[in-house]
Design an enzyme around this catalytic site. Sequence first.
Site: not given
Length: 280
Positions: A93-96, A120
Site C-alpha cells: 500500500d504505497a499509493k504512488r 496501490t
Amino acid sequence: MKFISKLETRWAHSNSLLCVGLDPQLDRIPERFKKQNSPYLDFCTAIVDATHELVCCFKPQVAYFSAVGAEDQLEKLVLYIKEQHPDIPVILDAKRGDIGSTAALYAKEAYERYGADAVTVNPYLGFESIEPYMKYEDKGIVVLCRTSNPGSDWLQKDKGDSVPVYQRVAKQVADWNKEDQFVLVTGATYPEELGEVRKIVGRMPLLVPGIGAQGGDVKSVLEVGLDQKAQGLIISSSREILYAHEKSDSDRQLDSEKLSEAGAVARQTRDIINKFRKVN
C-alpha cells in the site's frame, strides 16, 4: 503465477475474502515488541502467524515503515510472508502517482526491492503514471477509484461531464485491463457506488477498505460487490485486528509466537464476511 491467478487460488483455498493491513505504530504495539531491535518486523510477523490461515492477502503500508527509517524491516516482512506463506499475495500500500522515470522507479521499488505481488497507485496523472507498472506482467496494479474517506467527494463524485470521476476511472481501468493485471480500490463506506463500479468492471477484483474502524457495512458491500463466484473482493481490515490486544487488560494473551486476540478478531471478521456470502 500472475497476481490475479494467485489471488483467485488463494480465495478458493482459504475460503476467505479478508485482507489484513499491516500498519504498525510503535506506541500501540505490545511492550515486549518495543524492546526488540526490529519492533515493526517482529510485531507484524506475529500478526501474520496469527492470521495467515484466515486471509486472502496481506497489505503492508509503506509509510508506517519509511517514516521511521524501517524500510529494511518492511523488506524482511515481505520476504517472511513469501517464505513462510508463499501462496498468500502481498499488496504494497504505497499509493504512488508520478510519470516517466520516477514512475518506473516506483514500480521497481514495489516489485523488485520489496518483492510485492501488487501495489496501490494513484491514476490522477493519467496513463503515463500507470504504464511503467504494466510492464511487470505478472504483477498487480491496484488503482484508487472510489476511496473510503469522506474528503474525496469533491473530486471523485464530481459530475463535470455528467459522469462521476470515479466511474470514469473505473471505465478507463477496465479498458486498460487487457492482461488481467488491475484491481480497483472501492471503499466500503460507499456501497452503492461500489455496486456501480462492479457493474462497470465485471469480474475485476475490488480492494475494499473502510470496514471496522471506518464504519463500512460488510453486508451492504457483499450484496453489491461479489462476482458470480461469490468472490471478487479483497476486504481490508487493519486497526481492528492489529490492535485487538488493546481490549485486554494485560499482555497475558501473548505467547512466544502469536497474538491470540488478533487471530480471534480476524476469524470473527472472516466468518461475518462468509455469513453474508452464504458460504461455510
